[in-house]
Design a protein around this motif. Sequence first.
Motif, PDB file in Angstrom:
ATOM      1  N   CYS A  94      19.937   2.226  24.657  1.00 52.05           N
ATOM      2  CA  CYS A  94      19.356   3.166  23.697  1.00 52.05           C
ATOM      3  C   CYS A  94      20.211   4.428  23.559  1.00 52.05           C
ATOM      4  O   CYS A  94      20.316   4.981  22.467  1.00 52.05           O
ATOM      5  CB  CYS A  94      17.921   3.512  24.097  1.00 52.05           C
ATOM      6  SG  CYS A  94      16.786   2.147  23.738  1.00 52.05           S
ATOM      7  N   TYR A 104      15.121   8.009  16.131  1.00 47.57           N
ATOM      8  CA  TYR A 104      15.385   6.782  16.885  1.00 47.57           C
ATOM      9  C   TYR A 104      14.081   6.319  17.524  1.00 47.57           C
ATOM     10  O   TYR A 104      13.380   7.115  18.165  1.00 47.57           O
ATOM     11  CB  TYR A 104      16.437   7.015  17.968  1.00 47.57           C
ATOM     12  CG  TYR A 104      16.836   5.751  18.706  1.00 47.57           C
ATOM     13  CD1 TYR A 104      17.839   4.919  18.197  1.00 47.57           C
ATOM     14  CD2 TYR A 104      16.223   5.387  19.894  1.00 47.57           C
ATOM     15  CE1 TYR A 104      18.212   3.750  18.863  1.00 47.57           C
ATOM     16  CE2 TYR A 104      16.589   4.221  20.565  1.00 47.57           C
ATOM     17  CZ  TYR A 104      17.583   3.416  20.049  1.00 47.57           C
ATOM     18  OH  TYR A 104      17.951   2.273  20.708  1.00 47.57           O
ATOM     19  N   GLU A 156      17.673   8.014  29.570  1.00 43.20           N
ATOM     20  CA  GLU A 156      18.461   8.171  28.334  1.00 43.20           C
ATOM     21  C   GLU A 156      19.028   9.592  28.244  1.00 43.20           C
ATOM     22  O   GLU A 156      20.196   9.788  27.898  1.00 43.20           O
ATOM     23  CB  GLU A 156      17.583   7.926  27.103  1.00 43.20           C
ATOM     24  CG  GLU A 156      17.457   6.474  26.686  1.00 43.20           C
ATOM     25  CD  GLU A 156      16.757   6.345  25.336  1.00 43.20           C
ATOM     26  OE1 GLU A 156      17.104   7.070  24.392  1.00 43.20           O
ATOM     27  OE2 GLU A 156      15.822   5.519  25.234  1.00 43.20           O
ATOM     28  N   HIS A 170      12.555   5.280  31.393  1.00 47.89           N
ATOM     29  CA  HIS A 170      13.485   4.955  30.304  1.00 47.89           C
ATOM     30  C   HIS A 170      14.033   6.191  29.575  1.00 47.89           C
ATOM     31  O   HIS A 170      15.246   6.375  29.478  1.00 47.89           O
ATOM     32  CB  HIS A 170      12.801   4.002  29.325  1.00 47.89           C
ATOM     33  CG  HIS A 170      13.688   3.491  28.236  1.00 47.89           C
ATOM     34  ND1 HIS A 170      14.899   2.886  28.490  1.00 47.89           N
ATOM     35  CD2 HIS A 170      13.552   3.510  26.883  1.00 47.89           C
ATOM     36  CE1 HIS A 170      15.464   2.543  27.338  1.00 47.89           C
ATOM     37  NE2 HIS A 170      14.669   2.916  26.355  1.00 47.89           N
ATOM     38  N   HIS A 171      13.154   7.033  29.072  1.00 45.72           N
ATOM     39  CA  HIS A 171      13.646   8.165  28.282  1.00 45.72           C
ATOM     40  C   HIS A 171      14.289   9.252  29.146  1.00 45.72           C
ATOM     41  O   HIS A 171      15.242   9.918  28.720  1.00 45.72           O
ATOM     42  CB  HIS A 171      12.505   8.729  27.415  1.00 45.72           C
ATOM     43  CG  HIS A 171      12.113   7.806  26.305  1.00 45.72           C
ATOM     44  ND1 HIS A 171      10.918   7.892  25.639  1.00 45.72           N
ATOM     45  CD2 HIS A 171      12.772   6.752  25.754  1.00 45.72           C
ATOM     46  CE1 HIS A 171      10.858   6.936  24.711  1.00 45.72           C
ATOM     47  NE2 HIS A 171      11.963   6.233  24.772  1.00 45.72           N
ATOM     48  N   CYS A 221      12.484   3.326  20.047  1.00 46.46           N
ATOM     49  CA  CYS A 221      12.776   2.214  20.950  1.00 46.46           C
ATOM     50  C   CYS A 221      12.056   0.971  20.445  1.00 46.46           C
ATOM     51  O   CYS A 221      10.833   0.950  20.324  1.00 46.46           O
ATOM     52  CB  CYS A 221      12.315   2.523  22.370  1.00 46.46           C
ATOM     53  SG  CYS A 221      13.335   3.767  23.165  1.00 46.46           S
TER      54      CYS A 221
HETATM   55 ZN    ZN Z   1      14.824   2.791  24.317  1.00 43.48          ZN
END
Ligand code: ZN
Length: 471
Positions: free
Chosen positions: A226, A26, A255, A251-252, A28
């Motif tokens: 995501c 995956y 996630e 962000h991660h 982004c």
């Molecule tokens: Zn992302």
Amino acid sequence: MLKLYNTLTRQIEDFKPLNPPNVGIYTCGPTVYREVHIGNFRTYLLSDFLRRILEYNGYKVTLIKNITDVGHMRQVGHGHHAVQIDPIIKEALDQGKTPLQIAEHYTKLFLEDEKKLNILKATVYPKATEHIKEMIEMISMLLKKGLAYETDGTIYFDVKKFKDYGKLSGNTLDKMDKLLKAVRISVETDKKDSVDFALWKQAEKGRLMKWDSPWGEGFPGWHIECSAMSMKYLGNIFDIHTGGEDLIFPHHEDEIAQSEGATGCKFINYWLHGGYLLVDNKKMSRSKRNVYTIADLEHRKFDALSFRYLTMMTHYRTKMNFTFDALSSAQIALNRLREEIANWDKPKIGCAEYEQRFLESINDDLNMPEALAIVWELVNSDYPTSAKAESLFRFDKVLGLNLAQVKSSSRFNRDKVKSLEIPEKIMGMVKEREGLRRQKRYHLADQLRNKIKKMGYNVQDTERGSKVRKI
Ligand SMILES: [Zn+2]
């Protein structure tokens, strides 16, 4: 054996996929409200090299790259608070279009640029606007598990309830308060703790992009997009997640909190992050007017692939300094490579020695600078050109410089240029005349030459066949 640097463990590890030969990645993708710049493309090139190297090693890759077409920020500022105005919505209002028209336009440009850079197409490019249902489901699950809470139509992730928070970025709860105040400029003062982040935001009055939810009209946060889309296409746990290093936090990290919070199991085995791209040793910024797009490079007569070549000259985890001088060198090197190949014989048996070394380099955490050095050693070696061609075209499955195409198109272009100058009908008559000459029917051939002349073209017989020129 492929080795990768894993941000999660901060070390180089042997790559072991969950379900060989299948590998899920995956990446982004872009937020589509303006043209994607070369810094972002450096990151997308990283995932392309990774994918090609996996395929070179015989794996079957499923690559998912999302398109962020949901505006995740507020449409307008609230009172005295400094608020980042949502860029997609702002662009739509400025241009008198709908946010979806803006998103569609820039998605198209993005895909065109990817093609120019010879980035292989993702298996799916899921759009955030088409996965609101999946995001709502995940948020509902987090609420049910007590990892999230609602305040007035807005849902927050309760960071303190997720004990592994900080495992990717190192920003553990005790270090976080200060950090978060710096990154989350927010009007949301209704959260329990400043470290919490929004999963769903209540729509402000008059907002353009909003959706129905169990908590009223609103819009999703960016991070949840995501988590929801990667898991939909790749499963609750999958092999590799990539992005720029600026995405590690928050962000991660967020996630991971959402996905592992919702499923109770590990989310990603390997996290790969690409280093920053600087321009003339400075951070890119609109105010400094040093943000470049692929179109900017093309306006300056560079081939988009020269940027692809340039990115290979720096290891993906190292900061890359972009300058037009460096791009010129890359373009010159690429041109030289193309010129070399144009004179080579047809590929036959390759050079095992170089193929072995090339494989070792790319499998050593994607060491493209070393792989490129091996390419040039091969080109300058004494091997027959048929062997060089065989090996180089094999390497090009990873390099992605379209070298085999260059070889055939240089031939193609020569033929095309010739026939472009002379109409097809004339070329047909010239060929017919060549046939007559081969049969030694010179009288008929001369008659045909006169006929062609009357139509405005001169035919001259040379050792290498007929030359035709317009009179
Ligand atoms: Zn992302």
